[in-house]
Each structure stands twice: as C-alpha cells, then as structure tokens.
Design an enzyme around this catalytic site. Sequence first.
Site, short mmCIF file in Angstrom:
data_model
loop_
_atom_site.label_atom_id
_atom_site.label_comp_id
_atom_site.label_asym_id
_atom_site.label_seq_id
_atom_site.Cartn_x
_atom_site.Cartn_y
_atom_site.Cartn_z
NE ARG A 119 42.19 34.04 42.81
CZ ARG A 119 42.76 35.07 43.44
NH1 ARG A 119 42.43 36.32 43.11
NH2 ARG A 119 43.64 34.88 44.40
CD GLU A 176 46.46 34.40 39.24
OE1 GLU A 176 45.50 33.66 39.02
OE2 GLU A 176 46.84 34.71 40.38
#
Lengths: 279, 772
Positions: free
Chosen positions: B330, B732
């Site tokens: 990520r 997030e």
Amino acid sequence: MDLPEIVRPRDLADAVRLTGEGGKPLVGGTDLFVRLRKGAERPPFLVYVGELPELRGIHETEGGVEIGAAATHVEILSAPATAQLPILRLALATIGSPALRHMGTLGGNVVNASPAGDGLVPLYLLGAQVNVVGPARERSLPVEEFVLGPGRTALQPGELIRSLTIPLPRDGAHPYFRKVGRRQALLIAVASLGALVWVEDGAVREARLALGSVAPTVLRPREVERALVGRPLTVEALAELRDALSSAVRPISDLRASADYRRRVSGNLLLDLSSLASG
Amino acid sequence: MTRRSGGESDPIVGTPVPRLDAEAKVRGEARYADDLAFAGMVHVKTIRSERPHARIVRLDLSGVESAPGVVGIATVADIPGENIVPIIYRDMPLLAAGVVRYVGEPLALVAAETRDAAREAAARARVAYEDLPAVFDPRDALAHGAPPIARPDAADEGNAFNHMVIRKGDVAQGFAQADVIVEGEYEVGYQEHAYLEPQGVVAVPEDGGMTVYGTLQCPFYVQNAVANVLGLPLARVRIVQTCTGGGFGGKEDVPSHLAALAAVVAWKLRRPAKLVLDRSEDIATTSKRHPGSIRYRTGARRDGTLTAVEVEFYYNAGAYQTLSSAVLWRGLVHAPGPYRIPNVKVDAYSVATNTVPCGAFRGFGSPQVIFAHESQMDELARRLGMDPLELRAKNALRVGDETATGQVLTESVGLGACLAKAREISRWEEVQAEVAAFNRRERFKRRGVGVSTVMYGVGMGAKAPLLDKAGAYLKLEADGSVTLAVGTTEMGQGAETVLVQIAADGLGVPVGMVRVAPVDTSRVPDSGPTVASRTTTVQGMAVLDAARRLRLRIEDAVRAILGCPTFTVAGHRFCHPQDPARSVSFAEVARWMWTRNWDMGVTGWAEGKPVDWDPATGHGNAYFVYSYACHIALVEVDLLTGETRVNRFWAVHDSGRIVNPATARGQVIGGIAQGIGYALMEELPSRDGRILAPSFTSYHIPTARDVPAGIAVAFVEAPYSGGPFGAKGLGEVPLMASHAAVANAVSSATGGRLRAYPAIPERVLDLVAKGA
C-alpha cells in the site's frame, strides 16, 4: 493490582500513629497509585487521611492563607481565600486534567517532591511553610528546605504534612506561570517558569522566579532575580539575562526532552516576562 | 439493479442517524472482552523474551508451576497443531522454539486462578539465553554481514522481507525535462494505536472445538489461526467478537496471536482461558505503525507540471512478516501521491530487524510516504513561487487520467472538487493574509498554513483481492423486525449504524426495526477482514444485496395479500393502487409470510470489482476505486519554546456518497486528532529493541485541548457505481491527510522544513533557529 489495605484513622493522632507504623498517607492517590502499581513503593497499608478535619479546609490567616494538606486542587482553585494568590491559581489550573485536579491535593504535590510539580512552583515563589505533624512534635519549615531532591523530603518516619501556610505577597505583584511541553493538558512539564514581579516607574522593583523540571528540585535563580531589579520589562532588557538564567539551571536529559533544550527554553521564557509589562 | 419502488418513505442513507452503539457505551452497559467471565475460567499470562535475539538454552518453569494459584503452564510441546500463527507468510511461531527474535516474543504461558497470581508466577520463569548478534535499524539489517533475522522462505533477499517496485516511463528523462528538482529525506518513528480497550480474548473449549470471544477486527483471521494451532477443522472453531473499544488496525493481526495463545491453554486445561493485556504489555509487545525512512525526489516544469518522481523507502518491519508485505505494497502504490506523473520510479523495502513486529495502523503504510510527498509538493511550491493549493490542483488526478501504476481512472474522482471546496471553506486568500498580519504583529509567535492532498485505494487491492468479499444474512422476524448478521466488525468506527442504514433503506423499514447480531464466524461466510476502509463499500453491498432479495420476497407477499399485481406505499403501509383503504403494514406482511411458512432468511454477497497487478513493473489496476481528500491546517508556533498548537482545520473529503454525515464527520475529526498526534507529539523511543517507556505517561496522544474547536468538515460526493448508493471508503483517509497538513503548516510557520516526526517543541525550536 492488589491494593494494600486502606485504614481510616479516628483522628489526627491516630493517623500519626498509623503512619509511624509504616502506613502511607493517602488522599487522592493520583501519584501514589501509580507508584504502587509500578511496585516503586510497597507500604504495608495505606492511611486514608482525606477526611481528617485538621487536614482539610482553606483559611485566611494573619497575613496569609493556610491550606490543609488534603485540600484538592479544585477546592483550592475555588476557595475565596486563594483569590489573593493568583499565582497559585495560575499554576494549579495547569495540573493534569479536571479529573486529576478533583482528586489530587497540594499536600500530595509537595510530598511527591517532583521537580516537575506544578504546585511547588508557586509555593517556592511565595515562600510557603510546610506544617508537619509527627509523633513527637509539630514543626514548620520552608518549602525549599522541605524538598530535598526528586521524590525526597525532610519528612521523618511517622510524620505527615498537616497544612501549608502561604504568606500573601506584597500588593502589586504581577503573576506569571508558563509550563512547556508537547500538549495542552495531562502534561508533566518539560520546563516551567513561574514569576512574581513588582514594577515601579517602569522598572522592576522586585522579582521572584521559580523554575520547574530543570534541576533536581524547583529552583529559585536568585542571582537572576537580583539582576532583574532596576531593569525595564522589555524584551531587550530581559534578553541580557537570558544566558544567565540558562546557566543557572541544572537540567538532565530524559525521554521527554534534552538538557540542552531545557536550558535554552529556561532562558527564552525569561523573555516572555515582557508580556507582564503590557498586561 | 432494482431499487425499491421509491418515494414511499424517507430516505435513511444520507441522514445523520445517531450511533446505534452509543447509548450502551455511554451507560457503561457495553460488555468488553475483560467483562466476560465463565465458570472455571483461568487467567493467562505470557512469559516473554527479555532478549532481542538469542538462543534459548534453558527454559526453567519449575518456579512458575509451583507458584501460588497456578493451574498449569503451556509450552511449545502443548501445541496440538502447528506452532505457527499464519498471517500472510508462515514465519511466525506461536511460541518461540529455540530462538527468540524480539524482546517480548512469547516463550510460554502460565494459567492461574487470578490475574495477579498469573502475573506473579510468570515473573518466576528462569530463562538461560545465549545472545546472538542483533540489529535494530533497517540499514544495519541490510548491510553486508548482518545477522540473518528473516526466515529465507519468508524473505525476498537476506533481511529484506520484501522489495517492491513501480517503474513507469523514464525518470532520468523526466528529471532532465524538469526546471526545478526538490529532494529530501524524511524519517518517521512508531505510532501506537492507543485504542481505549487493550487487547483481550477468552478462549472457551466447547463441543470438541474452541470458541474464542475477543476484542478484534478480523474474526476470520482469528478462526484460521486458532484452527491452525489446535489442528482443528475450521468448522470446530468459532470466533465471536465482543464489543470492541477501538482497533485502528491494531486488532487486525494481533488478536490471531493472542487468541491462539489462549486457545492452547484452554485446550490443555479444558477450562476457559482469559488473556487480557495491560496497557504497558500491550504497548511493548503488540504491533504499531512502521517506522520509515523515505528518500524522495520530485521534478517539475516552471509552470508546476510534474515531470518525474523517484522514491526509495524502507520500513522497519520487526522480527516477523505479519502484515508487512501488505503494508509495504500500500505504501508503494500510494508513494507517488494523487498526481499525474509521467515518469515514476519507486523502490520499497520492508526489512526484518530484532524488534517487535509492526503491523496495520489506519493508513496502512501510506502516512509515512504521504508525509514525504506532501512535503515535496510544498517545497516545490516554494521553489516555484506557486500557491501550494494551485500547484496541487494543476497536477491533481481527474477522470480519464492514468495513475502512477498505469491505472486509468474511469469514474468517481473528486480530488479537484476537494481542492476547490477546501479553498472556498478555508477562505484561502483571507486566511493567508490574516496569518501574514499576525506574523508581522507578534514577536514570539508565528502562524502557518499547510495543505495536504491524498488519494486512498479503497479495499484490499490487487495484492489481496481474494479477501475483498463480504457476506450478509438478513432475517425477517415474524413481527416485521429484522435481524442482520454480517462478517465485518464494529470497532468504534460506526459500521453497525451505517450497515443498518443500508439495510433499512434497502428494505424500506425504519432504522429502529433492524438489529445487528454479534459478529460470529458461524453465522456468515468468510467476509474477509475489517480493514482497508472497505466495510461500507463491500460489506455494504452485501447487505444491500440481501436487503434487495428480501424486499423482492416481501413485495411478492404484498401482491398476494392485496390480490393485485401492483401496489403503492404510504408511510410503512402497502396500499392497493385503486382502493387505498385496502392496505397492509410491514409487520402484517411479515406475519402473513410467517404463517404461510415462507422462507424469511436471505443471504447477500458482494466482492470488490476486479483488480490486477504486475509485480515486476508495478503496473496494474491497483484498487477498484479511490477516495480523495484535501486538508488545510493552521498552526501557531511559539518561538520561545517551539510549542505548536493547531488552531484551525479544514477537511474536505470525496468518499463517494456519504451514508451517515454525522458518523462520517466523527471519522474525520478523529482522524484529524490522530494526525495531530502523529505529526506533533507521539513518540515511542526504544533502545536495543526494547520500548523504553510503554505507558501513556510518556507516550503523549492529543487531548481534547490539543484538537482545535474550529474544524470545518465538508464532503464532495463523487459517486462510485460499485458501492452501495455510490459510497466509497472513508475510515483511514482523514488520518492520512491530516498529519501532513499539520507538518506543512509547521514548516510554513517556522520557515524551516520539517523532515522528521514528531514535531515536538525541541525539534521545532531547532527549525525556528534554522528558518530564521
């Protein structure tokens, strides 16, 4: 955590007796419970002195204020008698959080003898006396003599703090308190500066300074205090003493800040006293 | 796609339904892991390694076994299945066998009648170690001759667990075309999750299998781990989530380890076994955000057009892989930022060291690189003399653009709208002027404004597409109320409320009629983990799928009851179109279905849209969709002390359709608070692999007074066709954007350039000195 047994004394004499047997006086427990949990201290039992009348109450006395050792910060902050001690209120209002100020006591702050004790700074500035009871006698000593070092005091076995006597400062003192750290609450000071400054005709007549967290105990830099006399409260005049104050402190490096930073900030904070001139 | 007939009742999606779990929590009635008790339950304490890297010469537990209150102990020999906690790789033992690789690694377990007895007994363990050379810094671990820490079958090369790349265009050429190049190195340390509720599980042996109750995000991960260590079929292992007091990623993989530890004890002793960590054990021994070192280089033309980005970064993974490969991936995909960049080269490394394994934390490997790319954008803006918002807007990705991984964005790109809205609500020009005036006036204070823009790949992405799925079960009760079972978890983020809204809207019933059952692996198919801001999108689609199926069945019943092929809806009554007096309520329909033995349960299923990835080039459709944000922070720095305070904050998000504006706003404000902590105060020093002060006395997170009262939150909703009602992920993103805006504001206020977190007063005072 297994708490030691908590004993409730009948009266002050009983409390003194129980303390003499090794019991640890307890009121709010905001410092003590942390130490017990860490195992830093293992007293055989705790003596809950929070309800003894002799340790409670905040009274005006001849030329001062007497504060019971078991008075909480919130009680002190809201007591009419402390309206004459704005420096005390300024400092106590920065302690921990509302919850801690409701539980914690000024007596506890003194006996904890932390160099970062926010309550100690005004007591040093005001020349407070610590009134101690023990098995043999009562005695009273200046806070600067009571606190010996980090966590160390002049308390003898079997003694406990009954109260604090705080003389009123002369009229006209400008109070200043500033605590430095990385957040706005629930903060142990990385450095703090408290001051009482009297100004006359644009110049300092008297100045008292006390610094927290920059020496083994709260520190009164008396040479700098004297050097301030006669100077205007301007940034330029204060800046001339910045290095002197930085050299007067004896900080350590720890997880929260380096000694060098504490030294620099101690000197820098002196400049902030210029805010008193306008205020 | 069928939509219910519409117009019959007020829409529920898009409204600020109060949190369904709020009242029980406020009243203190919610039951957390440590509130559970079972008859005969023992308390487990883990005996842990005191050394960062050592051979275990002798493990003497005789003193432990004979301590008062002890019921039993468990060691490697007591593990009935495999001594491995399976996460992505299979390199981490449940209990260290022969060698320990970090301080705090579990060695053995003791069970006692009370928690204190277990703790005191554990302290009597005597371990003889033979120390092995240890390394704590990724650079040392990668150096020639470094001691091997990573297991060869779990590492790309040596101690490099993983090395991942993106290669796009030709960066040499891109930099040659640049008029301005900025370059910097950025350092960040640990961030601790600081969830309110520490880790905790209770393992209960029952029915020849094991049930584990616990505070956790990913029940199916836990099920897999427990089955693996007990050597049981998955069907014999049941995981039930207890009310979970925060996760932030910290309860993604760690509960698998803890549940497996407790399960081994419970299995051996045939008694329920509770394992709850106290705060210091939790901070010292469980996952946290990876420390990172990032070297970043950006090139742009004089007009601000980006020509090339080159990034090399290293994450300190700790002693075992756990989730590091996914975190790194990520980070890799997010390293170039939300910009159009023709030439990109990224090299990402996660490195084994003799430290506690790092893992998932809100943002999952992206905040570290975001600090770098957003700092670079500001440095670039300063060098070019450009407005930092304008520079970002000029390069911001739009529909039709290609990302750094070569993915063409086909829909739902609200980044430009975020930037425009942020400019508007912050009154950008006026704020700048106010700040300048303040700075001219004040002698010892400086204000600064900072911007940050981010993109976030929603869902697991092309590294783990198999996990991007979710199941739901909807059960219409005989009285018209509805029970919903899902496989993803509420951890404080508001998922329960949002999923109920989706179910209620899909069914056409009020929110109060729908109740979510506790998450239990035996109720629904494996729904993947509750991570990656995917719950609203993927689980929400599964719930909507179930709701629509059930709705069709209900409508069949309505038509049968009214004896008419069509009907109208008024309030919550179904009416005969010609004869409105003939009507039937939702509850009456349910009763009718029940009395005729209709099947009143439906399952729903969803999975993320296809993604793909070529690891050799870093090309592919990395995620099925992206969310976007633009944050602006205004800070004030004290020049005497270096203390920094965040005064104002503006946050604009595109997370597609917002299902619940109140909980979404809560997510954003929480993420801002967490980002303020990351940028300004959170620091967890360690020495020789040992966390020095695992407590909140020295690990400072923001208090209410450190979060500005003036936070403006706005949503620009670019709908996504693959999400329920057009929703994308949000969870997030606020944290990812906020810290970098604060960091840029600090740099702007001081005139220096912040290159390491946190900006504690000491570091800021140094910046002031350099900036002056």
